[in-house]
Design a protein around this motif. Structure first.
Motif, PDB file in Angstrom:
ATOM      1  N   LEU A 128     -10.759   4.207  -4.841  1.00 23.23           N
ATOM      2  CA  LEU A 128     -10.022   5.426  -5.852  1.00 23.23           C
ATOM      3  C   LEU A 128      -8.707   5.367  -5.294  1.00 23.23           C
ATOM      4  CD1 LEU A 128     -11.238   7.547  -7.708  1.00 23.23           C
ATOM      5  CD2 LEU A 128     -11.355   9.045  -5.813  1.00 23.23           C
ATOM      6  N   TRP A 129      -8.055   5.370  -6.533  1.00 19.76           N
ATOM      7  CA  TRP A 129      -6.578   5.071  -6.118  1.00 19.76           C
ATOM      8  C   TRP A 129      -5.901   6.446  -6.769  1.00 19.76           C
ATOM      9  CZ3 TRP A 129      -4.326   0.578  -4.108  1.00 19.76           C
ATOM     10  CH2 TRP A 129      -5.103  -0.642  -3.861  1.00 19.76           C
ATOM     11  N   PHE A 164      -9.210   4.649   4.331  1.00 20.42           N
ATOM     12  CA  PHE A 164      -8.263   4.788   3.017  1.00 20.42           C
ATOM     13  C   PHE A 164      -7.227   3.889   3.852  1.00 20.42           C
ATOM     14  CE2 PHE A 164      -6.412   8.159   6.449  1.00 20.42           C
ATOM     15  CZ  PHE A 164      -5.254   7.661   6.273  1.00 20.42           C
ATOM     16  N   ALA A 165      -6.283   3.401   2.935  1.00 21.63           N
ATOM     17  CA  ALA A 165      -5.322   2.536   2.883  1.00 21.63           C
ATOM     18  C   ALA A 165      -3.865   3.068   2.159  1.00 21.63           C
ATOM     19  CB  ALA A 165      -5.451   1.168   2.568  1.00 21.63           C
ATOM     20  N   LEU A 199       4.226   3.082  -3.987  1.00 22.60           N
ATOM     21  CA  LEU A 199       3.329   3.583  -3.172  1.00 22.60           C
ATOM     22  C   LEU A 199       2.126   4.245  -3.485  1.00 22.60           C
ATOM     23  CD1 LEU A 199       2.779   4.050   0.248  1.00 22.60           C
ATOM     24  CD2 LEU A 199       3.779   6.523  -0.325  1.00 22.60           C
ATOM     25  N   THR A 200       0.920   3.613  -3.202  1.00 23.23           N
ATOM     26  CA  THR A 200      -0.122   4.343  -3.575  1.00 23.23           C
ATOM     27  C   THR A 200      -1.268   4.419  -2.523  1.00 23.23           C
ATOM     28  OG1 THR A 200      -1.148   1.769  -4.074  1.00 23.23           O
ATOM     29  CG2 THR A 200      -0.163   3.007  -6.003  1.00 23.23           C
ATOM     30  N   ALA A 243      -9.662  15.396  -5.148  1.00 22.07           N
ATOM     31  CA  ALA A 243      -8.521  15.735  -4.327  1.00 22.07           C
ATOM     32  C   ALA A 243      -7.012  15.846  -5.024  1.00 22.07           C
ATOM     33  CB  ALA A 243      -8.665  14.599  -3.073  1.00 22.07           C
ATOM     34  N   ALA A 244      -6.998  15.070  -5.983  1.00 24.57           N
ATOM     35  CA  ALA A 244      -5.601  14.813  -6.776  1.00 24.57           C
ATOM     36  C   ALA A 244      -5.959  14.033  -7.805  1.00 24.57           C
ATOM     37  CB  ALA A 244      -4.616  13.926  -5.469  1.00 24.57           C
ATOM     38  N   PRO A 245      -4.856  14.018  -8.768  1.00 25.52           N
ATOM     39  CA  PRO A 245      -4.865  13.081  -9.905  1.00 25.52           C
ATOM     40  C   PRO A 245      -5.332  11.716  -9.695  1.00 25.52           C
ATOM     41  CG  PRO A 245      -3.224  14.518 -10.277  1.00 25.52           C
ATOM     42  CD  PRO A 245      -3.611  14.717  -8.876  1.00 25.52           C
ATOM     43  N   VAL A 246      -6.383  11.115 -10.340  1.00 23.23           N
ATOM     44  CA  VAL A 246      -6.617   9.691  -9.952  1.00 23.23           C
ATOM     45  C   VAL A 246      -5.875   8.746 -10.973  1.00 23.23           C
ATOM     46  CG1 VAL A 246      -8.549   8.119 -10.027  1.00 23.23           C
ATOM     47  CG2 VAL A 246      -8.908  10.384  -9.075  1.00 23.23           C
TER      48      VAL A 246
END
Length: 455
Positions: free
Chosen positions: A219-220, A248-249, A267-268, A292-295
C-alpha cells in the motif's frame, strides 16, 4: 586452523579442470566474467579462479584441491550476498545444481544449491503448499536459508531454518556429508545460521506449509504523509496478531521500466502486509492502514502464494547497491522521528530504500532444533539500500545507523550482514564457541574463507 598460504598465481588450476566436469575459468577466460558476476554488481568479485560445479563430486574435488594447494574456497550460488574480501582465491559457484523435487503428500521439498525460490514456489503451488521463501523469489534458497531466512510470513511460521529437514554439504575437510538433526547434529546446528562458514551446500531439504493463498501486498502513500503513516503503522502493528507480518519502506524510485509512474521520481512510502488467515479477517485488520492517509496505489488483496513478490516489490535486475543494516530493540516515536530527519520528506537522501520490518511472533521462538541464529530477540530490523555510484551514499547510511543507535541492540541478522567484520556481531558468545568447535572438527585446515572470520 590455517592452511599454508600459496600465491594464487602459482596454483595449477588446470589440474582442477582435469579433475572436474564443470567449467574452470581464470581471469581472461571467456566464461570468467559470467561465472563470477554477482547480483550486486557494485561488489568486485575477482577470484584467482572459479569453478562452476556440475555436481557434488565437483565440489568435493574443489575443496580437496584447495587444501592440497594452500588456498581458500568461497561458495556462491545466485550471488545475492557477495563480499569482495572473501572471494580472492577459489570461488565455487553452484548455479548448475538445479534439482527441484516436491513431495506433495508428505509436504516437503528438495532443492539443489543453485535453485531459486521461484522454482519451488511454482512446483508447490498446485498442491496448496508454499515454502518459507524470501522477500523476492529470485533469491537462491541455500544462501537465504543458511543465513536464517527471514521471509514475508515470518511472524506466522518463523524462519526458513526452522523448516530444514536435511542438508547435503561438502565440509572444509573435503567430505560430502548428509546432515540431519541426528546425523552430525553439531553441523546441523552450525549450517542453519552460519551461512557458508563450514562448507559448500549442494542440496537442501525442507518442510512446506499449507498456504495456497494470502491476503496482502503493498500500500503506497506520498512521502509527505510519511510521518502520519509511520505513526499509524507503529500503533497498528503493535496490536497485529501472528497471522500478520508487516514492514514499511521509504522509497525513492527512478523513472524506469516496471516502476508505476505515480511512484517514480518522488519520495513514497510502502506499507507491506501478509495475512495468512482468511481474506476477510486480513482486510478487516488492514483497514486502519488504508485510513492512515490518502493512498496513491493499493495492491493489497487476496492473492495466490505465487504472487508473494508483490509484497516487497524488490528489484529483479542486478543493481550496484550499497547496503547497511542493524536490528532494533524498539521503534518508538523518537526512533521514527530520528529516521525521518535523515530520510523523510524535504530531505535530500541518497538512499533508494529505507526499510523497517516488525519481527516477533513465531520469528522470536526457537525452532524444534537449535540453530546458529542469535537474533530472535530483535523487535525490528533496519535495512538501508542506496546506489553505490551516488556520492555520499555510504556516509549518509552511516549517519542513519548512528541516529538509530539508541535503539540498536542484539545480534545482527546474518543475511543483513555486509562486511566480514560484521559477521562476529551476528552471534552471541555461546553460538560463537559452538561454531568455532565445529570449524575445528569439520574444517581443521581453514579451507573455507568465511569460516576464517571467526578465527
Amino acid at each position: 586452523m590455517t592452511i599454508a598460504q600459496t600465491s594464487p598465481a602459482a596454483v595449477p588450476f588446470a589440474e582442477l579442470d582435469a579433475l572436474t566436469i564443470g567449467t574452470v575459468a581464470v581471469p581472461g577466460d571467456r566464461a570468467y566474467d559470467a561465472l563470477t558476476s554477482p547480483w550486486n554488481v557494485a561488489v568486485p568479485v575477482r577470484p584467482a579462479a572459479v569453478l562452476a560445479a556440475h555436481d557434488a563430486q565437483d565440489v568435493v574435488e574443489a575443496v580437496q584441491f584447495a587444501a592440497r594447494h594452500g588456498i581458500r574456497v568461497t561458495p556462491q550460488a545466485t550471488g545475492h550476498g557477495p563480499m569482495a574480501d572473501l572471494t580472492t582465491e577459489l570461488l565455487v559457484t553452484t548455479k548448475e545444481l538445479d534439482e527441484v523435487v516436491v513431495h506433495s503428500e508428505e509436504g516437503w521439498a528438495r532443492a539443489g544449491a543453485g535453485v531459486k525460490w521461484l522454482a519451488v514456489v511454482e512446483a508447490a503451488a498446485p498442491h496448496g503448499l508454499a515454502p518459507l521463501s524470501g522477500s523476492i523469489t529470485d533469491v537462491g534458497i541455500v544462501g537465504y536459508t543458511t543465513g536464517g531466512g527471514l521471509g514475508p510470513m515470518a511472524r506466522t511460521y518463523g524462519l526458513a531454518i526452522d523448516q530444514v529437514r536435511a542438508i547435503e554439504v561438502v565440509t572444509g575437510d573435503g567430505v560430502l556429508r548428509r546432515v540431519t538433526p541426528t546425523e552430525h547434529p553439531e553441523l546441523f546446528f552450525a549450517l542453519r545460521g552460519a551461512k557458508g562458514m563450514l562448507g559448500i551446500v549442494t542440496a537442501i531439504e525442507f518442510d512446506l506449509v499449507r498456504q495456497p493463498r494470502f491476503y496482502g501486498g503493498s500500500l503506497w502513500f506520498d512521502g509527505a504523509d510519511a510521518p502520519a503513516v509511520i505513526d499509524a503503522w507503529r500503533a497498528w502493528s503493535a496490536e497485529l496478531p501472528e497471522e500478520g507480518t508487516t514492514s514499511f519502506a521509504l522509497f525513492q524510485l527512478p523513472a524506469m521500466d516496471g516502476v508505476p509512474p505515480m511512484l517514480a521520481g518522488r519520495l513514497t512510502l510502502s506499507v507491506r502486509y501478509v495475512w495468512t488467515g482468511s481474506a476477510e479477517d486480513g482486510e478487516r485488520r488492514f483497514a486502519a492502514m488504508r485510513a492512515a492517509a490518502p493512498v496513491i496505489l493499493d495492491d493489497v488483496a487476496d492473492k495466490p502464494y505465487t504472487a508473494i513478490d508483490s509484497v516487497h516489490t524488490d528489484p529483479l535486475d542486478p543493481t550496484p547497491a550499497y547496503e547497511a543494516g542493524q536490528v532494533l530493540t524498539d521503534f518508538p516515536a523518537e526512533a521514527a522521528a530520528a529516521l525521518l530527519a535523515l530520510t523523510g520528506p524535504g530531505v535530500a537522501s541518497p538512499q533508494i530504500l529505507v526499510e523497517v520490518r516488525q519481527l516477533g511472533g513465531a520469528f522470536a521462538r526457537p525452532g524444534e532444533h537449535p540453530a546458529a541464529f542469535a537474533s530472535r530477540a530483535a523487535a525490528y530490523s533496519l535495512l538501508v539500500v542506496g546506489i553505490s555510484e551516488i556520492p555520499g551514499v555510504e556516509d549518509h547510511a552511516a549517519a542513519i545507523l548512528d541516529a538509530m543507535a539508541p535503539w540498536v541492540g542484539g545480534n545482527r541478522l546474518p543475511n543483513f550482514t555486509f562486511t566480514p567484520e560484521e559477521y562476529v556481531d551476528a552471534y552471541d558468545e555461546v553460538t560463537l564457541a559452538r561454531l568455532r568447535r565445529a570449524l575445528r572438527t569439520y574444517d581443521p585446515e581453514g579451507v573455507m574463507t568465511i569460516g576464517g572470520v571467526l578465527s
